[in-house]
Design an enzyme around this catalytic site. Sequence first.
Site, short mmCIF file in Angstrom:
data_model
loop_
_atom_site.label_atom_id
_atom_site.label_comp_id
_atom_site.label_asym_id
_atom_site.label_seq_id
_atom_site.Cartn_x
_atom_site.Cartn_y
_atom_site.Cartn_z
NE ARG A 1 -3.79 -1.93 2.63
CZ ARG A 1 -3.64 -3.18 3.06
NH1 ARG A 1 -2.45 -3.61 3.43
NH2 ARG A 1 -4.67 -3.99 3.14
CB ILE A 2 3.66 2.41 2.17
CG1 ILE A 2 2.82 2.27 3.44
CG2 ILE A 2 4.56 3.64 2.25
CD1 ILE A 2 3.62 1.90 4.69
N PRO B 1 8.64 -4.51 3.99
CG PRO B 1 7.36 -6.46 4.22
CD PRO B 1 7.80 -5.44 3.21
CG ASP C 1 6.77 -6.51 -3.66
OD1 ASP C 1 6.96 -7.64 -3.17
OD2 ASP C 1 6.17 -5.61 -3.05
CG HIS D 1 10.06 5.20 13.10
ND1 HIS D 1 10.63 3.97 13.32
CD2 HIS D 1 8.93 4.95 12.36
CE1 HIS D 1 9.89 3.03 12.76
NE2 HIS D 1 8.86 3.60 12.17
CD GLU E 1 13.83 3.33 14.50
OE1 GLU E 1 14.24 3.58 13.36
OE2 GLU E 1 12.63 3.30 14.82
CG ASP F 1 10.95 8.62 9.28
OD1 ASP F 1 11.21 9.63 9.98
OD2 ASP F 1 9.94 7.93 9.44
#
Length: 330
Positions: free
Chosen positions: A155-156, A207, A175, A296, A264, A259
Site C-alpha cells: 500500500r505505501i 517490510p 517486489d 521515525h 534507533e 526516517d
Amino acid sequence: MKILAYGVRDDERPYFKAWQTAHPEVTVSLTPAILDEHSVDEAAGCDGISILQTDPVGPAVFERLVKENVRSVSSRIVGTDAMALDTAKKLGIKVTNVPAYSPAAIAEFTVSQLLQLLRNTRRFEAKIHAQDFRWAPDVSQELNQQIVGVIGTGRIGRAAIQIYRGFGAKVVAYDVYHNPELEKEGIYVDSLADLYQASTVITLHAPATKDDFHMLDQDAFAQMNDGVWIVNAGRGTLIDSQALITALDSGKVAGAALDTYEKELPIFNHDLRGQQIDDPTFNNLFARENVLMTPHIAFYTNVAVKNMVTVSLDHNLSLIQTGASEDQVI
Ligand code: COI
C-alpha cells in the site's frame, strides 16, 4: 469487557476517549508503559490489549500474557517484525495489526524528504542562517528527471508511486509479489540488481523480514549508479549503515533521507537534549548535510494516529467477541 492499551501518548488520548464513549460495554484503560516483562502484569484481568511499539515483544512476554489469560493482542502499527509471532501462535494468541492507517502519510513524507535532498534544502538553510545568500555551488536536481526505483509495492509503495508519477518522475519497481495493476503497466524489473542499475533514486517500502536484513549492503551499493539518492521510511535494518557511510564517502550515494535507523530504539522518540549520543555510526550519519535523519515520524499525522487507535480497538473487540478479526496476522 476490559481492554488495556499500552504505550499510549497524550496525542492518542482523545481518540481512545471517543472510542470508549461509542463502546460503553467496554472499559478501556490506558498506560504510557510499553509492553514488556515488567508491565505485562498490568494486563491481568483484561480480555485483550492494544500495543504500539517497535521494542521487542519476546516469547517470555507472550507466555506471561497467556498466564494472565490474555489471548487477544492488537497492534496499532503496521510492522510486526518486533513480535515473537511464532511463540504467540503456538500459545494460541491472536494478533492483529493496522496495515493501512494512512499509506499516504508515509508516502507523502518520503517524497517531501527526497525533494529536500534534491533541492539541497539543508545546505541552503545553513548558509541562509549564516547570512550567506549566494546560490553557488549548491545547484539542485529536479524530481521530474529522476528514475525512482521503488522496492516494495504494498500500500505505501503504491501510494508513493502515484505521487512520484505526479511529479513527472519515471518509476520502476521490484517486489516478490506483483500488484496486478502495476504489472499491466510493465513497471516491474526482474531483480534487485536490475532496479539498482536502472535507478537514480532508490526508495524502500518493504517490510523487515529475516531475508531482507541489510538488503542495501556494500554489494548492493556497488551495483548502483554513481550519485544515487537513497530514501528509507521502511525499517532501519534494511540498510547496512556502515556500508552506507562508505558509499556516501565515495560519492556513490549523493545523499540519503533516513526516517529509520537500524539502532534507533535508544534514540528516536526520546528527549536527548544536551546529551552525547553514544553511537558513532549514528553520529557520523547525523552530522552530514546530505543525510536527512528524522526520528521515525513518516507515519505521524492526525489521520494516521486516529486510525491506529480506532482500528486497533475495533480489531481487539472483534478478537475478544468472535475469536477472529480483519487484519489478523496470526
Ligand atoms: C509502523 O506502523 O510499522 C511504524 O513503523 C510506525 C511507528 C509508530 C512504529
